[in-house]
Write a protein that holds these residues in place. Structure first.
Motif, PDB file in Angstrom:
ATOM      1  N   VAL A   1      13.133   5.573  -1.557  1.00  0.00           N
ATOM      2  CA  VAL A   1      11.910   4.975  -1.017  1.00  0.00           C
ATOM      3  C   VAL A   1      12.097   3.477  -0.812  1.00  0.00           C
ATOM      4  CG1 VAL A   1       9.555   4.342  -1.644  1.00  0.00           C
ATOM      5  CG2 VAL A   1      10.284   6.720  -1.799  1.00  0.00           C
ATOM      6  N   ILE A   2      12.635   2.790  -1.813  1.00  0.00           N
ATOM      7  CA  ILE A   2      12.819   1.336  -1.701  1.00  0.00           C
ATOM      8  C   ILE A   2      13.859   1.009  -0.627  1.00  0.00           C
ATOM      9  CG2 ILE A   2      13.571  -0.724  -2.941  1.00  0.00           C
ATOM     10  CD1 ILE A   2      12.385   0.467  -5.459  1.00  0.00           C
ATOM     11  N   LEU A   3      14.946   1.791  -0.579  1.00  0.00           N
ATOM     12  CA  LEU A   3      15.971   1.551   0.431  1.00  0.00           C
ATOM     13  C   LEU A   3      15.422   1.760   1.842  1.00  0.00           C
ATOM     14  CD1 LEU A   3      18.934   1.029   1.203  1.00  0.00           C
ATOM     15  CD2 LEU A   3      19.350   3.477   0.913  1.00  0.00           C
ATOM     16  N   LEU A   4      14.700   2.849   2.041  1.00  0.00           N
ATOM     17  CA  LEU A   4      14.147   3.121   3.362  1.00  0.00           C
ATOM     18  C   LEU A   4      13.093   2.087   3.750  1.00  0.00           C
ATOM     19  CD1 LEU A   4      14.237   5.105   5.718  1.00  0.00           C
ATOM     20  CD2 LEU A   4      12.446   6.428   4.602  1.00  0.00           C
ATOM     21  N   ASP A   5      12.310   1.636   2.785  1.00  0.00           N
ATOM     22  CA  ASP A   5      11.309   0.616   3.079  1.00  0.00           C
ATOM     23  C   ASP A   5      11.971  -0.703   3.478  1.00  0.00           C
ATOM     24  OD1 ASP A   5       8.339  -0.235   2.813  1.00  0.00           O
ATOM     25  OD2 ASP A   5       9.414  -1.722   1.618  1.00  0.00           O
ATOM     26  N   ALA A   6      13.074  -1.049   2.798  1.00  0.00           N
ATOM     27  CA  ALA A   6      13.776  -2.278   3.159  1.00  0.00           C
ATOM     28  C   ALA A   6      14.367  -2.183   4.568  1.00  0.00           C
ATOM     29  CB  ALA A   6      14.880  -2.563   2.141  1.00  0.00           C
ATOM     30  N   LEU A   7      14.950  -1.038   4.898  1.00  0.00           N
ATOM     31  CA  LEU A   7      15.496  -0.855   6.246  1.00  0.00           C
ATOM     32  C   LEU A   7      14.397  -0.891   7.304  1.00  0.00           C
ATOM     33  CD1 LEU A   7      18.119   1.955   5.567  1.00  0.00           C
ATOM     34  CD2 LEU A   7      18.535  -0.490   5.837  1.00  0.00           C
ATOM     35  N   ALA A   8      13.253  -0.276   6.992  1.00  0.00           N
ATOM     36  CA  ALA A   8      12.137  -0.297   7.937  1.00  0.00           C
ATOM     37  C   ALA A   8      11.615  -1.711   8.132  1.00  0.00           C
ATOM     38  CB  ALA A   8      11.023   0.624   7.445  1.00  0.00           C
TER      39      ALA A   8
ATOM     40  N   PHE B   1      -1.524  -2.364   9.968  1.00  0.00           N
ATOM     41  CA  PHE B   1      -2.012  -1.131   9.353  1.00  0.00           C
ATOM     42  C   PHE B   1      -1.193   0.067   9.836  1.00  0.00           C
ATOM     43  CE2 PHE B   1      -4.771   2.604   9.995  1.00  0.00           C
ATOM     44  CZ  PHE B   1      -5.002   2.927   8.677  1.00  0.00           C
ATOM     45  N   TYR B   2      -0.884   0.116  11.129  1.00  0.00           N
ATOM     46  CA  TYR B   2      -0.094   1.208  11.667  1.00  0.00           C
ATOM     47  C   TYR B   2       1.330   1.202  11.120  1.00  0.00           C
ATOM     48  CZ  TYR B   2      -3.907   1.729  15.047  1.00  0.00           C
ATOM     49  OH  TYR B   2      -5.135   1.917  15.637  1.00  0.00           O
ATOM     50  N   ILE B   3       1.900   0.007  10.977  1.00  0.00           N
ATOM     51  CA  ILE B   3       3.270  -0.098  10.459  1.00  0.00           C
ATOM     52  C   ILE B   3       3.343   0.428   9.035  1.00  0.00           C
ATOM     53  CG2 ILE B   3       5.023  -1.760   9.697  1.00  0.00           C
ATOM     54  CD1 ILE B   3       4.366  -3.407  12.167  1.00  0.00           C
ATOM     55  N   GLY B   4       2.351   0.102   8.222  1.00  0.00           N
ATOM     56  CA  GLY B   4       2.347   0.614   6.852  1.00  0.00           C
ATOM     57  C   GLY B   4       2.107   2.107   6.794  1.00  0.00           C
ATOM     58  N   LEU B   5       1.228   2.599   7.653  1.00  0.00           N
ATOM     59  CA  LEU B   5       0.862   4.013   7.587  1.00  0.00           C
ATOM     60  C   LEU B   5       1.937   4.911   8.179  1.00  0.00           C
ATOM     61  CD1 LEU B   5      -1.624   5.455   6.461  1.00  0.00           C
ATOM     62  CD2 LEU B   5      -2.503   5.611   8.797  1.00  0.00           C
ATOM     63  N   VAL B   6       2.716   4.420   9.138  1.00  0.00           N
ATOM     64  CA  VAL B   6       3.711   5.272   9.782  1.00  0.00           C
ATOM     65  C   VAL B   6       4.876   5.586   8.844  1.00  0.00           C
ATOM     66  CG1 VAL B   6       5.203   3.468  10.748  1.00  0.00           C
ATOM     67  CG2 VAL B   6       4.857   5.611  12.004  1.00  0.00           C
ATOM     68  N   LYS B   7       5.066   4.778   7.820  1.00  0.00           N
ATOM     69  CA  LYS B   7       6.149   5.042   6.878  1.00  0.00           C
ATOM     70  C   LYS B   7       5.798   6.119   5.860  1.00  0.00           C
ATOM     71  CE  LYS B   7       6.414   0.640   5.808  1.00  0.00           C
ATOM     72  NZ  LYS B   7       6.835  -0.644   5.197  1.00  0.00           N
ATOM     73  N   ALA B   8       4.527   6.406   5.703  1.00  0.00           N
ATOM     74  CA  ALA B   8       4.101   7.349   4.672  1.00  0.00           C
ATOM     75  C   ALA B   8       4.669   8.754   4.869  1.00  0.00           C
ATOM     76  CB  ALA B   8       2.572   7.384   4.590  1.00  0.00           C
ATOM     77  N   PRO B   9       4.645   9.353   6.064  1.00  0.00           N
ATOM     78  CA  PRO B   9       5.208  10.711   6.199  1.00  0.00           C
ATOM     79  C   PRO B   9       6.693  10.796   5.866  1.00  0.00           C
ATOM     80  CG  PRO B   9       3.815  10.171   8.081  1.00  0.00           C
ATOM     81  CD  PRO B   9       3.998   8.919   7.317  1.00  0.00           C
ATOM     82  N   PHE B  10       7.464   9.765   6.217  1.00  0.00           N
ATOM     83  CA  PHE B  10       8.892   9.788   5.905  1.00  0.00           C
ATOM     84  C   PHE B  10       9.120   9.730   4.388  1.00  0.00           C
ATOM     85  CE2 PHE B  10       8.544   8.043  10.186  1.00  0.00           C
ATOM     86  CZ  PHE B  10       9.461   8.824  10.880  1.00  0.00           C
ATOM     87  N   PHE B  11       8.369   8.859   3.721  1.00  0.00           N
ATOM     88  CA  PHE B  11       8.465   8.803   2.265  1.00  0.00           C
ATOM     89  C   PHE B  11       8.044  10.125   1.647  1.00  0.00           C
ATOM     90  CE2 PHE B  11       7.702   3.909   2.214  1.00  0.00           C
ATOM     91  CZ  PHE B  11       8.969   3.726   2.729  1.00  0.00           C
TER      92      PHE B  11
ATOM     93  N   GLY C   1       0.819  -1.205   0.000  1.00  0.00           N
ATOM     94  CA  GLY C   1       0.000   0.000   0.000  1.00  0.00           C
ATOM     95  C   GLY C   1       0.853   1.255   0.000  1.00  0.00           C
ATOM     96  N   VAL C   2       1.772   1.361   0.948  1.00  0.00           N
ATOM     97  CA  VAL C   2       2.605   2.554   1.045  1.00  0.00           C
ATOM     98  C   VAL C   2       3.704   2.566  -0.013  1.00  0.00           C
ATOM     99  CG1 VAL C   2       4.133   1.486   2.763  1.00  0.00           C
ATOM    100  CG2 VAL C   2       3.918   3.979   2.659  1.00  0.00           C
ATOM    101  N   LEU C   3       4.242   1.399  -0.361  1.00  0.00           N
ATOM    102  CA  LEU C   3       5.348   1.356  -1.305  1.00  0.00           C
ATOM    103  C   LEU C   3       4.888   1.720  -2.714  1.00  0.00           C
ATOM    104  CD1 LEU C   3       8.343   0.757  -1.627  1.00  0.00           C
ATOM    105  CD2 LEU C   3       7.752  -1.625  -2.088  1.00  0.00           C
ATOM    106  N   LEU C   4       3.794   1.145  -3.180  1.00  0.00           N
ATOM    107  CA  LEU C   4       3.296   1.478  -4.512  1.00  0.00           C
ATOM    108  C   LEU C   4       2.884   2.940  -4.603  1.00  0.00           C
ATOM    109  CD1 LEU C   4       1.169  -1.708  -5.331  1.00  0.00           C
ATOM    110  CD2 LEU C   4       3.392  -1.067  -6.275  1.00  0.00           C
ATOM    111  N   THR C   5       2.265   3.430  -3.550  1.00  0.00           N
ATOM    112  CA  THR C   5       1.865   4.841  -3.551  1.00  0.00           C
ATOM    113  C   THR C   5       3.086   5.752  -3.588  1.00  0.00           C
ATOM    114  OG1 THR C   5      -0.089   4.248  -2.252  1.00  0.00           O
ATOM    115  CG2 THR C   5       0.510   6.574  -2.340  1.00  0.00           C
ATOM    116  N   ALA C   6       4.098   5.447  -2.799  1.00  0.00           N
ATOM    117  CA  ALA C   6       5.296   6.280  -2.779  1.00  0.00           C
ATOM    118  C   ALA C   6       6.027   6.242  -4.120  1.00  0.00           C
ATOM    119  CB  ALA C   6       6.230   5.820  -1.658  1.00  0.00           C
TER     120      ALA C   6
END
Length: 376
Positions: free
Chosen positions: A360-367, A313-323, A215-220
């Motif tokens: 975005v992909i790098l930060l998502d992998a680290l998260a 749901f919270y884990i996916g949504l919390v990454k959105a502001p950083f992206f 959800g967050v990755l495709l949107t970002a």
């Protein structure tokens, strides 16, 4: 009127010992012809300069290159038949060229050295890019903190326009893409899990993947390609037209006028678009589950409610502001780095998209690694 005749090189064998006679005019007017003649002429053993015609520094330098500066000096000392001015010219040119050091061409670099040099240049460029990104991020945060206490400097109209451009206009493509990806994930999951008699877990696969990652990755990624490029192109075009210089001349801050509205709009829109992407992806998986797995919508929703913890749901949504922050910052930074040419604007637009997607992909992998280690 006597026409000037280009110099010539003749071999004289009448005197018993062969010698080379230099005749005609050795001047700048005949430089190209003389150079071609000397190119295929071997160095002679004996040279006679007594029949030289007109002579200038161009012809003297050709003789020095052909015979050598030291040998030309010896011939000048032996040529007593030449006029004094020509002897002086030849003597001056030969002595001047004799003192010129011979410059050896540098050896060609080795392949290993070129590869290491290219790697070093790339790493250094990436380090400078990271430093510029961190500096621009700090400048943006400082401008944001300063403007929070000054409501008169808020750009509400610009913020609303960017929210419409970034958020509302992107809803159709976000919804369609995530719906299709959710359907594909459900179809592939059902195909694989059917071999183990666990097709019901397709619902879990769709829910976990879209709530935590897709959800967050495709949107970002879509925002990086759609919005970061737009930011770079807009600011780059303004810089090419010297509009940013005009803004500074008016006493306005480009950070408050151009960067902050875009960053805030991205911070507002990306979490909302992420939520829409999660819903559409789960709906796409639910449609496939209903059509292929005979899982009713009621059962699908019941599994989501009972078996899927809300923390995903919270884990996916919390990454959105950083992206959102990184995408907006990279897009604006590349726009300010563009120069006045259309090629520069295009190059930096491409660079902003590539950098945004990579970050975005790098930060998502680290998260993902962090949350996995934390047991979340």
């Amino acid at each position: 009127m006597i026409m000037a005749q280009a110099g010539s090189i003749e071999l004289d064998t009448t005197s018993g010992t062969p010698r080379t006679l230099l005749r005609g005019d050795w001047t700048l007017a005949h430089y190209l012809v003389l150079r071609e003649r000397l190119a295929n002429q071997p160095k002679p053993e004996r040279v006679d300069l007594s029949q030289l015609g007109q002579l200038d520094t161009a012809g003297a330098s050709l003789l020095s290159d052909w015979l050598g500066a030291e040998r030309l000096g010896l011939l000048v000392d032996q040529a007593s038949d030449l006029p004094a001015e020509r002897l002086a010219l030849l003597r001056t040119v030969s002595s001047a060229l004799r003192d010129v050091p011979v410059v050896c061409p540098p050896p060609p670099p080795s392949t290993t050295r070129e590869v290491l040099e290219h790697i070093g240049t790339t790493v250094s460029g990436q380090f400078l890019q990271l430093r510029a990104l961190l500096g621009f991020l700090g400048l943006t945060l400082a401008s944001l903190v300063q403007s929070l206490w000054r409501p008169r400097r808020w750009r509400i109209t610009s913020l609303a326009a960017h929210i419409e451009q970034i958020g509302l206009n992107a809803i159709p493509i976000i919804a369609l893409l995530t719906f299709m990806v959710g359907a594909v994930v459900a179809f592939l999951g059902a195909t694989v899990l059917e071999q183990f008699g666990a097709t019901i877990y397709t619902v879990h696969l769709v829910a976990f993947s879209f709530l935590r990652e897709f959800g967050v990755l495709l949107t970002a990624i879509l925002m990086a390609g759609r919005t970061a490029s737009a930011f770079t192109a807009q600011i780059g075009a303004m810089k090419a037209n010297e509009e940013i210089d005009a803004i500074r001349a008016l006493g306005l801050d480009p950070m408050e006028l151009l960067v902050l509205p875009r960053v805030l709009a991205m911070l507002i829109c990306l979490p909302i678009l992420t939520f829409i992407a999660m819903l559409c992806g789960i709906v796409g998986g639910g449609v496939v589950s209903t059509l292929l797995l005979d899982v009713s919508p009621t059962l699908f929703l019941n599994i989501l409610q009972t078996d899927i913890p809300v923390q995903h749901f919270y884990i996916g949504l919390v990454k959105a502001p950083f992206f959102a922050m990184l995408i907006a910052i990279i897009g604006c930074l590349e726009g300010f780095k563009a120069s006045g040419s259309a090629k520069s604007v295009g190059d930096h637009t491409t660079s902003s998209v590539v950098q945004s997607i990579f970050v975005v992909i790098l930060l998502d992998a680290l998260a993902a690694l962090f949350f996995m280690e934390m047991g979340w």
